[in-house]
Design an enzyme around this catalytic site. Structure first.
Site, short mmCIF file in Angstrom:
data_model
loop_
_atom_site.label_atom_id
_atom_site.label_comp_id
_atom_site.label_asym_id
_atom_site.label_seq_id
_atom_site.Cartn_x
_atom_site.Cartn_y
_atom_site.Cartn_z
N GLY A 132 0.85 -1.19 0.00
CA GLY A 132 0.00 0.00 0.00
C GLY A 132 0.87 1.23 0.00
N CYS A 163 5.44 -6.15 1.48
CA CYS A 163 5.78 -4.73 1.44
C CYS A 163 5.18 -3.97 2.64
CB CYS A 163 5.35 -4.14 0.10
SG CYS A 163 6.00 -2.50 -0.15
N TYR A 164 4.18 -3.14 2.43
CA TYR A 164 3.53 -2.47 3.56
C TYR A 164 3.06 -3.52 4.57
CZ TYR A 164 0.04 0.38 6.06
OH TYR A 164 -0.70 1.02 7.01
N HIS A 224 7.97 -7.26 -3.82
CA HIS A 224 6.68 -7.65 -4.41
C HIS A 224 6.81 -8.96 -5.20
CE1 HIS A 224 4.31 -4.05 -3.56
NE2 HIS A 224 5.46 -3.41 -3.63
N GLU A 251 4.44 -10.51 -6.59
CA GLU A 251 3.40 -10.60 -7.61
C GLU A 251 3.79 -9.96 -8.93
OE1 GLU A 251 3.44 -8.79 -4.95
OE2 GLU A 251 2.42 -6.88 -5.15
N ASP A 288 -13.54 -9.19 -25.59
CA ASP A 288 -14.05 -8.78 -24.28
C ASP A 288 -15.58 -8.70 -24.25
OD1 ASP A 288 -11.36 -8.52 -24.10
OD2 ASP A 288 -11.34 -6.34 -23.98
N LYS A 347 -6.40 -10.14 -19.83
CA LYS A 347 -6.81 -10.61 -21.15
C LYS A 347 -6.73 -12.14 -21.32
CE LYS A 347 -7.97 -9.09 -25.31
NZ LYS A 347 -8.86 -7.93 -25.54
#
Ligand code: XMP
Length: 513
Positions: A54, A81-82, A168, A170, A226, A369
């Protein structure tokens, strides 16, 4: 509910990416507000808790702080992280305040693999983006990884099953990031990797039914991936109460409108209303040659036609559905040095929902996607739709160079159909990013039989790309190019010559206009 990992959201724009990585591990996760009461998480029977990153500092006056009770639930926790700073701050460690954030690549030296780094290399390239950092560990924690800036870049408390990482996992820039998460999910939380896109479909259907109730929904179908997946999904959920509007802007490809009618109306039995506005579009485009002016006219005309159609066809609808994806909500994280990209708000159809008092329904909003394609496959959409090449909103309007006329569109459509046909039958259609023809308002001399043929030029544009940010021209086999070229010059009246575009992007763009 399937076995669930709770992701507490402290405002990082990566939170959805954490959720996406968890889906990659075939585990279900749910994003919760950061201050969700511990008892609510317990009631949901979550198998693990991830504290997201964050933008805040734990010292900030309005710092988002979770319910401290989450550390008493006997459920594994991973702070990112945070999240690691929160653990330090709330569990009795010391966090050092810093006035500036540290961004960028670093190297993590794994000092003890423990559970988090099991089976992974001892040195990992990791992505940092943090301000404050942990300087003294809370009781019970051990360091398991260090970077140049921090001896406590990764920590664990094996007894309580608490883990923290300063970087991070991710983001794409962190090596083995998804493996670290998988180790947490499967190795620590002991969840089974058995959640699939079929489960997503089922959950999405239930959510749509819940949101929509007995109302009607209207959706602008473009035929692209989409909106097609959104239509198929919503149709599964509410059937006849979904009405789709397909606008024929006169700039469609050969038999595109018929293909949409056959697939959605006949095959899927979806209520699709085709609005033929081609005359309006072409009238407004008459005499216009400037590319930006053309785009603006096409965009504005689309909004006015669509708005009118919603009023007449969708009278009574309370929801406007859109195939908004997560990257439409957040800008690409890969741009520039700093993946902490700016959040942009998604531009819906010209403020239409607000003006018409419609609520937005965006069932794909959390997906990327490639995930949407998998949802499309799970819904039984054909490969031709799910894996189709991108096609610009302004359609052939950006592929007829100069003035757009019916004659030029007819020539371009015929040429494009031949290219498409040959790309499909050779299998090359699936190997490239885009393949299309461009109409050039240039005449050149040729011979047909004994006669001089003074006619137009068609350009072939076939590119390879990962994300359309950069592109290279595809090295198609000469034999294939030869067949395409001779078929176009022989079969399409009004074309005397075919040229091949061998420009890369940059400096050229993919489209010519
Ligand atoms: P360029 O030409 O900028 O194209 O290299 C990058 C990608 O975007 C598509 N494109 C558009 N899509 N409206 C769209 O919806 C547009 O005006 C537009 N212009 C380009 C293009 O086909 C390629 O995939």
């Amino acid at each position: 509910m399937p076995q669930t990992i709770a992701v507490l959201d402290f405002g990082s724009q990566y939170t959805q990416i954490i959720a996406r990585r968890i889906r990659e591990c075939e585990v279900f996760s749910k994003i919760y507000p950061f201050d969700t009461p511990a008892q609510a998480l317990k009631a949901d029977n979550v198998s693990g808790i991830i504290l997201s990153g964050g933008p805040s500092s734990v010292f900030a006056r309005k710092a988002p702080i979770p319910d401290p009770g989450i550390f008493e639930l006997d459920i594994p926790v991973l702070g990112i992280c945070y999240g690691i700073q929160l653990m330090g701050h709330l569990l009795g460690g010391v966090v050092a305040k810093s006035d500036h954030r540290e961004y960028g690549k670093g190297t993590l030296k794994v000092t003890r693999p423990g559970r988090l780094f099991k089976g992974l290399p001892r040195r990992l390239r990791v992505w940092n983006s943090h301000g404050d950092r942990l300087t003294r560990l809370p009781k019970g924690f051990q360091p398991i990884g260090a970077t140049d800036n921090s001896p406590f870049a990764a920590i664990e408390d094996l007894k309580r099953n608490f883990y923290g990482i300063q970087f991070h996992p991710e983001v794409f820039h962190t090596e083995h990031g998804v493996d670290i998460l998988r180790n947490f999910l499967l190795g620590v939380c002991r969840v089974r990797p058995d959640w699939t896109m079929k489960d997503f479909v089922q959950q999405a259907i239930e959510k749509i039914r819940e949101t929509v109730g007995s109302s009607r929904v209207i959706l602008g179908l473009s035929g692209g991936v989409d909106s097609s997946v959104a239509a198929a999904l919503i149709h599964r959920a509410i059937g006849k109460r979904l009405t789709c509007v397909f606008v024929d802007n006169g700039l469609l490809r050969h038999e595109e409108r018929e293909a949409v009618e056959t697939l959605y109306k006949k095959h899927f039995k979806i209520d699709v209303r085709v609005v033929d506005a081609s005359a309006t579009f072409l009238r407004r485009l008459k005499g216009v040659t400037d590319p930006e002016a053309k785009r603006k006219i096409i965009g504005r005309t689309f909004i006015s036609v669509f708005e009118r159609s919603v009023r007449t066809i969708g009278g009574g609808a309370r929801f406007l559905a859109q195939g908004t994806l997560y990257p439409d909500v957040i800008e690409s994280v890969a741009i520039g040095n700093n993946p902490a990209a700016l959040i942009k708000s998604h531009h819906n159809v010209g403020g239409l929902p607000a003006r018409m008092k419609l609520r937005l329904l965006e069932p794909l909003r959390e997906l990327f996607k490639d995930e949407v394609r998998r949802v499309g496959e799970a819904l039984g959409l054909p490969k031709e739709v799910v894996w189709r090449q991108p096609f610009p909103g302004p359609g052939l309007g950006v592929r007829v160079i100069g003035e757009i006329t019916r004659e030029r569109l007819k020539i371009l459509r015929a040429a494009e159909a031949i290219l498409h046909d040959e790309m499909m039958s050779s299998g090359w259609y699936w190997k490239v990013w885009q393949s299309f023809c461009v109409f050039l308002p240039v005449k050149s001399v040729g011979v047909v039989g004994d006669e001089r043929n003074y006619a137009y030029v068609i350009g072939l544009r076939v590119v390879e790309s990962i994300d359309a940010m950069t592109a290279d021209w595809a090295r198609l086999p000469y034999d294939l190019l030869q067949v395409v070229s001779s078929r176009i010059t022989n079969e399409v009246r009004g074309v005397s010559r075919v040229v091949l575009d061998i420009s890369s992007k940059p400096p050229a763009t993919i489209e010519w206009e």
